[in-house]
Enzyme design. Structure first.
Site, PDB file in Angstrom:
ATOM      1  CB  SER A 166      -2.097   0.410   1.806  1.00  0.00           C
ATOM      2  OG  SER A 166      -3.422  -0.063   1.913  1.00  0.00           O
ATOM      3  CD  GLN A 167      -4.173   0.604   8.646  1.00  0.00           C
ATOM      4  OE1 GLN A 167      -5.308   0.158   8.658  1.00  0.00           O
ATOM      5  NE2 GLN A 167      -3.202   0.100   9.401  1.00  0.00           N
ATOM      6  CG  LEU A 190      -5.029  -3.917   7.082  1.00  0.00           C
ATOM      7  CD1 LEU A 190      -5.061  -3.392   8.514  1.00  0.00           C
ATOM      8  CD2 LEU A 190      -6.429  -3.855   6.462  1.00  0.00           C
ATOM      9  CG  HIS A 243      -4.232  -2.438  -2.472  1.00  0.00           C
ATOM     10  ND1 HIS A 243      -4.238  -1.057  -2.490  1.00  0.00           N
ATOM     11  CD2 HIS A 243      -3.917  -2.799  -1.202  1.00  0.00           C
ATOM     12  CE1 HIS A 243      -3.949  -0.605  -1.282  1.00  0.00           C
ATOM     13  NE2 HIS A 243      -3.746  -1.634  -0.489  1.00  0.00           N
ATOM     14  CG  ASP A 287      -6.054  -0.342  -5.291  1.00  0.00           C
ATOM     15  OD1 ASP A 287      -4.886   0.019  -5.093  1.00  0.00           O
ATOM     16  OD2 ASP A 287      -6.771  -0.841  -4.402  1.00  0.00           O
TER      17      ASP A 287
END
Length: 303
Positions: free
Chosen positions: A112-113, A46, A284, A229
């Site tokens: 991630s995404q 993202l 993250h 994270d």
């Protein structure tokens, strides 16, 4: 929202075009060494773009020189908010030619995404040749948390009431709502999620058997995450753990999707092909630029 074109950033070196006049035997040895490494495809998360992965490219080039690495330049920045099935289609079309040029297969590093996008690709592409699927701090079991991302995207909402938006046809046009998993409104999630609930076969899915067969073509699933994270919530979602309705984390092996083996997690585990790597102290946005993450969790799976 505009999206980037279907280009990619690639790295890789060889003798051809080298400024040095290398002996033929040296060039042959280098070519053999390069051929030993499968191509790597990176799918961003993202609000990211391909330019965010320069450190990862450097790590790979240092440990596996000559590796062909493609960071797919699609759905960058704000375009990453587009529905995930649309992103799956776009990334799949961009990546498939790379697969066709790699008879020994490729590796996925999906951040991630992007880890959910990659699962969508692996489930829906019957002839993919992905060897290692490296899921790097990805909300594989969903997301439920009051993070900075949530405050930025939906300033009028908090985690406890975002379901009012996400579990509507309008909300499902936004990527994060495609995997918003409210443990207090489980029925609404199952019935409204156009992506994660379907991908997990948490509601009837006529493609479930085929998708499971496709997903199980991978040779290794590597799940990477950690307690510091700060974005993936709960952080154990990166390892397929998630909250129950008391917001107590239930780890992967006690999750229904594992116990029923709906898309292949239990099968991968029984094959010895499911690996987890947990590292504390990593925020993250630092997973793909942290040398310790690379050497401890990623490098060995890029052979």
């Amino acid at each position: 929202m505009p999206e980037s074109g279907p280009s990619s950033r690639r790295s890789g070196r060889g003798c051809r075009g080298s400024p040095w006049m290398l002996p033929p035997l040296v060039c042959a040895w280098l070519a053999a060494a390069v051929a030993a490494y499968r191509p790597v495809v990176v799918v961003h998360g993202l609000f990211d773009s391909s330019s965010d992965f320069d450190n990862l490219l450097r790590f790979i080039d240092a440990s596996h020189p000559g590796t062909n690495v493609s960071v797919i330049d699609l759905f960058d920045r704000s375009a990453s908010l587009q529905p995930l099935w649309k992103q799956v289609e776009g990334f799949r079309d961009a990546i498939y030619p790379i697969m066709q040029e790699a008879p020994d297969g490729i590796h996925f590093i999906c951040y991630s995404q992007g880890g959910l996008v990659c699962r969508g690709i692996l489930s829906t592409l019957p002839d993919h040749n992905v060897h290692s699927f490296i899921s790097l701090s990805s909300p594989q079991a969903g997301q439920y948390g009051d993070t900075d991302y949530l405050k930025y995207l939906f300033p009028q909402f908090v985690k406890s009431n975002l379901y009012h938006l996400c579990y509507t046809s309008v909300g499902q046009r936004v990527s994060i709502c495609n995997y918003w998993n409210d443990p207090h409104h489980r029925d609404m999630y199952v019935n409204s999620s156009d992506f994660l609930a379907v991908l997990n076969s948490e509601r009837p899915n006529s493609n479930a058997t085929v998708w499971k067969k496709n997903f199980l073509r991978i040779k290794k699933l590597v799940l990477i995450g950690g307690p510091d994270d700060g974005v993936i919530t709960p952080w154990e979602s990166s390892l397929f753990g998630f909250y129950d309705d008391n917001e107590t984390v239930v780890e992967m092996k006690h999750q229904d999707v594992y116990l029923r083996d709906v898309f292949g997690l239990k099968t991968l585990d029984s094959r010895g092909d499911l690996v987890t790597c947990v590292l504390p102290g990593v925020q993250h946005t630092k997973w793909h630029s942290n040398d310790t993450v690379y050497t401890s969790c990623i490098e060995k799976w890029l052979r």
